[in-house]
Each structure stands twice: as structure tokens, then as C-alpha cells.
Design a protein around this motif. Sequence first.
Motif, mmCIF file in Angstrom:
data_model
loop_
_atom_site.group_PDB
_atom_site.id
_atom_site.type_symbol
_atom_site.label_atom_id
_atom_site.label_comp_id
_atom_site.label_asym_id
_atom_site.label_seq_id
_atom_site.Cartn_x
_atom_site.Cartn_y
_atom_site.Cartn_z
ATOM 1 N N ASP A 58 -33.319 -23.078 15.634
ATOM 2 C CA ASP A 58 -33.332 -23.227 17.080
ATOM 3 C C ASP A 58 -32.493 -24.478 17.357
ATOM 4 O O ASP A 58 -32.938 -25.600 17.157
ATOM 5 C CB ASP A 58 -34.786 -23.418 17.546
ATOM 6 N N SER A 60 -31.684 -26.016 19.825
ATOM 7 C CA SER A 60 -32.089 -26.971 20.857
ATOM 8 C C SER A 60 -33.037 -28.018 20.281
ATOM 9 O O SER A 60 -33.281 -29.055 20.873
ATOM 10 C CB SER A 60 -32.773 -26.234 22.007
ATOM 11 N N LYS A 61 -33.580 -27.738 19.081
ATOM 12 C CA LYS A 61 -34.511 -28.700 18.469
ATOM 13 C C LYS A 61 -33.781 -29.551 17.440
ATOM 14 O O LYS A 61 -32.877 -29.075 16.759
ATOM 15 C CB LYS A 61 -35.643 -27.951 17.771
#
Length: 253
Positions: A58, A60-61
Motif C-alpha cells: 500500500d 500510501s503507507k
Amino acid sequence: MKRIVIKVGSAVLTENNKIAKERMLNLVSLIASLRKSYEIILVTSGAVAAGYSALKLDKSKQISKKAIAAAGQPILMSSYKKKFDIYNIDTAQILLTEDDFDSRKRTKMFQDIINTHLDNNIVPIVNENDITATPEELFGDNDQLSAYVAHSTNAELLVILSDIDGYYDKNPTEYKDAKIFKTITKLPKNALIGEATPNNTFATGGIITKLKAADFLMQRGRKMLLCNGFDLDSAKSFLLKGEHTLGTLFMSE
Ligand code: ADP
């Protein structure tokens, strides 16, 4: 037989956050042709890029580089293995940290392993083991690691393959009129001071760490060639024909 260390950096091995497989194949094919004349130890970056492109992350992390490198290292080795298999060449993985060079006992351990590999025609592939090491135990870049490996394995030359043709009087990616040095017998004053200036998302070194590597080797009577890893012609002519075309050769007088 002459022994050399070849170090390839992230700038050459990665493209758009992925392993640049064609460039890796060109490198492996160069190593295959050099094996008639040299014993070769390969020092390679690329574990983080290999992990980054292969993992279903992911984006975005935030995820630590160590975690990505732990996943990427076996992927990197498997990419190398596939290419070395084409030439029927066996490979081995050696992961080192700065601590491995601290004591004679520890240094001897990996020297013996590398010697055994070379005696058995296996290409040792070295990378920094940044997974369990603390920042103090790490070189932080493979330029200096490769210089230490070259010295401790008694290699006469370290070849650093990067995204530039050699060492210039100023940064060639910023200044069009930068002039390349063909041979350096003494590093310019203040050359080793300054910020690292890596030119790629995964690069950690920049020119300063390459100059530190050169300085370390020159002080110990060894040589270093900094040359282009995209176009391997200059490395080929130097190593196979003894012709110094492009690339900067660092050697003390
Ligand atoms: P690698 O991943 O191959 O180790 P780096 O990006 O860490 O590559 O280092 C190479 C970069 O260093 C070059 O692309 C260039 O932008 C930068 N650089 C800064 N100063 C100089 C200089 N005087 N000569 C050559 N390269 C320089």
C-alpha cells in the motif's frame, strides 16, 4: 589470475523503481567474458528496488527500507541467478556489514569463503546486510563496502559502474561544461568533504562515497576505475584490451 571487484550501483541496476533486467543481463554477460582473465567478485545494490517493485505494498503507507530490502534481497539474487544460469555460472550470496571488517577473525571468515568460491569458479555476489545491522554497523553505501572488500580480498582493481562516465571537475548532471578526469593520482583538496549527492531514488552514495572508496584504495596501493554502467564499452576495453578509453582511473603514483 588477476582478481577484481566490480561494483554496480542502484543508478545502473534500477529503472522506474524496478530492476533494469536488460542492464543486469549486459553486466552478467560482461562478467562471463571477463572470467577467462580475471577472478571476479561482484558487489551489487538493488535489494530495495527489487523489493519495492515486487511487493504488493500500500504505497500510501510508510514502510521501512529494511523491511523492503529483506524481501528484495532474494528477489535480486534470483534475478541474477537466472542470468548467470544462461552462462552456466554458479553464484553465491555474501552479506556483510562494517563490523565484518573490524576484527581479523571475522574478516578471515569471509575471506576464506570468498577464496573457496573463487577456487570453485563460483561468482560471490556481495551486498550490505542492512537487515539486522544498526546504523553504526553499516557503511550505508556499497561504494565503501566494495573498497573494503577489494582490499581485504587482495584484489588489484575495483571497478565502479555508475550512471556517469567518470569523475568530473563538477557535477556533470548540473553543469554541461564539466570536464572529466582521465587519471587521478591525488584527490583534489576538499574532494572528500561535502554532502552525498546521489542521483537516483535508491542511490545512497553519490560522488563523495566513490571518492572515499578511491582514497581508501589509493592509500593501500590499489586502483579503482569509475566508469559507465549503462554503456559497458569503456569497462570492456579497459579490462579486456588494456585500453583506457573513457572512465576515471584512480591510482597513486
Ligand atoms: P550509484 O547508484 O551508481 O552509486 P550515485 O547516484 O550514488 O550512483 O552517484 C553518481 C552521481 O554523482 C552522478 O549521477 C552525478 O549526478 C553525481 N555527481 C556529483 N558530483 C559529481 C562529479 N564531480 N563527477 C561525477 N559525478 C558527480
